[in-house]
Each structure stands twice: as C-alpha cells, then as structure tokens.
Motif scaffolding. Structure first.
Motif, PDB file in Angstrom:
ATOM      1  N   UNK A 193      25.554  32.422  31.410  1.00 15.03           N
ATOM      2  CA  UNK A 193      25.055  33.659  30.818  1.00 15.03           C
ATOM      3  C   UNK A 193      25.592  34.877  31.558  1.00 15.03           C
ATOM      4  N   UNK A 194      25.604  34.798  32.877  1.00 18.24           N
ATOM      5  CA  UNK A 194      26.103  35.927  33.663  1.00 18.24           C
ATOM      6  C   UNK A 194      27.598  36.140  33.434  1.00 18.24           C
ATOM      7  N   UNK A 195      28.350  35.049  33.355  1.00 18.06           N
ATOM      8  CA  UNK A 195      29.787  35.157  33.095  1.00 18.06           C
ATOM      9  C   UNK A 195      30.054  35.776  31.732  1.00 18.06           C
ATOM     10  N   UNK A 196      29.140  35.536  30.784  1.00 22.06           N
ATOM     11  CA  UNK A 196      29.285  36.098  29.440  1.00 22.06           C
ATOM     12  C   UNK A 196      28.939  37.580  29.390  1.00 22.06           C
ATOM     13  N   UNK A 197      28.311  38.071  30.459  1.00 22.21           N
ATOM     14  CA  UNK A 197      27.979  39.489  30.518  1.00 22.21           C
ATOM     15  C   UNK A 197      26.513  39.802  30.374  1.00 22.21           C
ATOM     16  N   UNK A 198      25.649  38.784  30.428  1.00 25.54           N
ATOM     17  CA  UNK A 198      24.204  39.030  30.326  1.00 25.54           C
ATOM     18  C   UNK A 198      23.730  39.837  31.527  1.00 25.54           C
ATOM     19  N   UNK A 199      23.090  40.956  31.265  1.00 25.21           N
ATOM     20  CA  UNK A 199      22.608  41.822  32.337  1.00 25.21           C
ATOM     21  C   UNK A 199      21.137  41.593  32.644  1.00 25.21           C
ATOM     22  N   UNK A 200      20.390  41.124  31.635  1.00 28.50           N
ATOM     23  CA  UNK A 200      18.970  40.832  31.845  1.00 28.50           C
ATOM     24  C   UNK A 200      18.718  39.378  31.460  1.00 28.50           C
ATOM     25  N   UNK A 201      18.291  38.580  32.442  1.00 32.17           N
ATOM     26  CA  UNK A 201      18.000  37.175  32.214  1.00 32.17           C
ATOM     27  C   UNK A 201      16.558  36.917  32.626  1.00 32.17           C
ATOM     28  N   UNK A 202      15.817  36.259  31.749  1.00 31.92           N
ATOM     29  CA  UNK A 202      14.391  36.019  31.988  1.00 31.92           C
ATOM     30  C   UNK A 202      14.156  34.529  32.217  1.00 31.92           C
ATOM     31  N   UNK A 203      13.311  34.253  33.212  1.00 37.65           N
ATOM     32  CA  UNK A 203      13.092  32.883  33.633  1.00 37.65           C
ATOM     33  C   UNK A 203      11.757  32.324  33.150  1.00 37.65           C
ATOM     34  N   UNK A 204      10.986  33.123  32.444  1.00 30.53           N
ATOM     35  CA  UNK A 204       9.737  32.657  31.856  1.00 30.53           C
ATOM     36  C   UNK A 204       9.446  33.458  30.593  1.00 30.53           C
ATOM     37  N   UNK A 205       8.706  32.839  29.700  1.00 34.05           N
ATOM     38  CA  UNK A 205       8.328  33.518  28.460  1.00 34.05           C
ATOM     39  C   UNK A 205       7.449  34.722  28.770  1.00 34.05           C
ATOM     40  N   UNK A 206       6.583  34.580  29.766  1.00 40.20           N
ATOM     41  CA  UNK A 206       5.680  35.675  30.117  1.00 40.20           C
ATOM     42  C   UNK A 206       6.444  36.907  30.600  1.00 40.20           C
ATOM     43  N   UNK A 207       7.468  36.698  31.414  1.00 42.45           N
ATOM     44  CA  UNK A 207       8.241  37.842  31.904  1.00 42.45           C
ATOM     45  C   UNK A 207       9.014  38.503  30.771  1.00 42.45           C
ATOM     46  N   UNK A 208       9.495  37.713  29.819  1.00 39.05           N
ATOM     47  CA  UNK A 208      10.170  38.262  28.642  1.00 39.05           C
ATOM     48  C   UNK A 208       9.201  39.091  27.808  1.00 39.05           C
ATOM     49  N   UNK A 209       8.021  38.537  27.575  1.00 39.54           N
ATOM     50  CA  UNK A 209       7.005  39.257  26.798  1.00 39.54           C
ATOM     51  C   UNK A 209       6.634  40.578  27.470  1.00 39.54           C
ATOM     52  N   UNK A 210       6.457  40.542  28.768  1.00 34.16           N
ATOM     53  CA  UNK A 210       6.094  41.767  29.512  1.00 34.16           C
ATOM     54  C   UNK A 210       7.165  42.836  29.355  1.00 34.16           C
ATOM     55  N   UNK A 211       8.420  42.445  29.449  1.00 31.89           N
ATOM     56  CA  UNK A 211       9.526  43.382  29.301  1.00 31.89           C
ATOM     57  C   UNK A 211       9.510  44.034  27.931  1.00 31.89           C
ATOM     58  N   UNK A 212       9.303  43.229  26.900  1.00 31.33           N
ATOM     59  CA  UNK A 212       9.307  43.753  25.536  1.00 31.33           C
ATOM     60  C   UNK A 212       8.126  44.697  25.312  1.00 31.33           C
ATOM     61  N   UNK A 213       6.962  44.288  25.739  1.00 36.22           N
ATOM     62  CA  UNK A 213       5.767  45.092  25.505  1.00 36.22           C
ATOM     63  C   UNK A 213       5.836  46.418  26.266  1.00 36.22           C
ATOM     64  N   UNK A 214       6.404  46.392  27.452  1.00 33.88           N
ATOM     65  CA  UNK A 214       6.536  47.634  28.216  1.00 33.88           C
ATOM     66  C   UNK A 214       7.526  48.598  27.587  1.00 33.88           C
ATOM     67  N   UNK A 215       8.434  48.070  26.792  1.00 31.19           N
ATOM     68  CA  UNK A 215       9.453  48.912  26.149  1.00 31.19           C
ATOM     69  C   UNK A 215       9.109  49.268  24.717  1.00 31.19           C
ATOM     70  N   UNK A 216       7.960  48.834  24.255  1.00 31.69           N
ATOM     71  CA  UNK A 216       7.596  49.074  22.843  1.00 31.69           C
ATOM     72  C   UNK A 216       6.892  50.422  22.676  1.00 31.69           C
TER      73      UNK A 216
END
Length: 216
Positions: A193-216
């Motif tokens: 993923x990093x080699x492909x250029x991914x800048x934000x990688x999430x290691x749990x569903x909860x951390x992904x959800x938190x990121x989205x909700x904070x940006x909504x």
C-alpha cells in the motif's frame, strides 16, 4: 474537508471473500482436470476483476481464459455467499456513519451479480449505492464507476473519500480525485500500500471510523 459520502471497496475491505473466491477458482480447475492452487497464491490475483485471476493463472492463453472464466462465473454466482462475512466492526461502522447523515456506497471490481446479493445479505438498508464490474464500464482503477457513484449520490468528489485495501484502490482514488483511506486488514500488505502511494493507512475499523466522523 467535510465528508458527505464514503465509497468502499468490497473484497478485502468490507467483506472477507477470499475463501469463496478460492473455492470457486479451485472448483473450476478441478472441472478441467487441473491441479488446485493455494489461497496464498490466489489472493495475489484479486482486485482487478474475475478475468484478471485467470489471466494470471494462464497468461496469454485467451481461449482457455474465456472457457475457465465462464465456468468460474457460473459457479461463483451460486456460491459467493457460503463463507463470506463482513470484517469485525464493519457493520457497526456503516450504521454509525449513516446515523450522522454520511452516505455509504460500494464500488467494486467484483462482478455485479455478486456485489448486489452480498450487499443485500450483509448490509441491508445500509448502502445508498453499490456497483460491481459490468459490461461497458471500465473497471477500477479507471474512475468510471466512482464517477457514476458520485452522480447517483449527488455528492461532489471533494466531499467524498474512497476506502480500499489494495494498490488498485489507491490508484482508483487518485484517478477519481478522491482522498484514499487505505486499510491493512485486506488482501495486500502495508508495504504494498505504501509503495502504491497510500498516505493514510488504518489498522482497525474503529480508527477508520473515527477519522471519517471527525472529518464529517
């Protein structure tokens, strides 16, 4: 950025589908008297649609690819939901996103004949739009299906993010002009993923959800 819509990949992102796909691949190989392949090999071929699987197994043999793909597709159509399950926490996250008014969609390279029933079975009433690979629509990483999705949702690309687990998803987001939120629990390694250029990688569903909700 205010997120109004989240577009998810399916295989390896929202649903754990490898077992059913591998079983369909090996059923097809057995039908033609060929040796089966381990899941560790098959998973490397996922992300670019069903034909890509057979193009990797039989590179350059278009006639054989066509025959095997036809048998695979027919079998998988009736056996795509045997072992497939949502990843832990996905269902709760989708419910929480919708509860605050965020639209939820799935754009996949999985055949549409599998995407629709799987959404209906596992995410009833939670998906505002879903599409898979169909004739006449270029598959990811081309942006066509993402643009179709944004149009159906009535959301500008500046108000949406794309969530996926592979280099195909990173490229899809880039080609569509969306921010990519990559996840580590799918079919590709964090290094890939990093080699492909991914800048934000999430290691749990909860951390992904938190990121989205904070940006909504």
């Amino acid at each position: 950025m205010s997120i109004k819509a989240v577009i998810f990949d399916m295989d390896g992102t929202t649903l754990s589908t490898l077992d059913d796909i591998a079983n369909a691949v090996n059923h097809t190989l057995q039908q033609f008297g060929q040796p089966t392949r381990p899941k560790e090999e098959i998973v490397k071929y996922l992300g670019n649609g069903s034909r890509w699987i057979w193009e990797n197994i039989f590179p350059g043999d278009e006639e054989r690819i066509d025959r095997y793909l036809a048998v695979y597709s027919e079998y998988y159509k009736g056996h795509c939901a045997i072992c497939t399950r949502p990843y832990e926490g996905i269902l709760d996250m989708l419910q929480n996103l919708r509860a605050v008014g965020i639209k939820v969609a799935i754009v996949s390279n999985k055949p549409d004949f599998a995407v629709q029933p799987l959404c209906g079975e596992h995410f009833p009433g939670l998906i505002d739009f879903a599409c898979g690979e169909r004739p006449g629509i270029r598959r990811k990483p081309h942006p066509d299906s993402v643009y179709e999705c944004l149009s159906k949702l009535g959301v500008d690309r500046s108000e949406a993010v794309y969530v996926g687990d592979s280099e195909v998803d990173v490229d899809t987001a880039r080609n569509s002009g969306l921010q990519c939120l990559a996840v580590s629990w799918g079919f590709r390694s964090v290094e890939t993923l990093r080699k492909a250029g991914a800048e934000k990688i999430f290691f749990s569903v909860k951390s992904l959800e938190k990121e989205i909700l904070q940006s909504s």
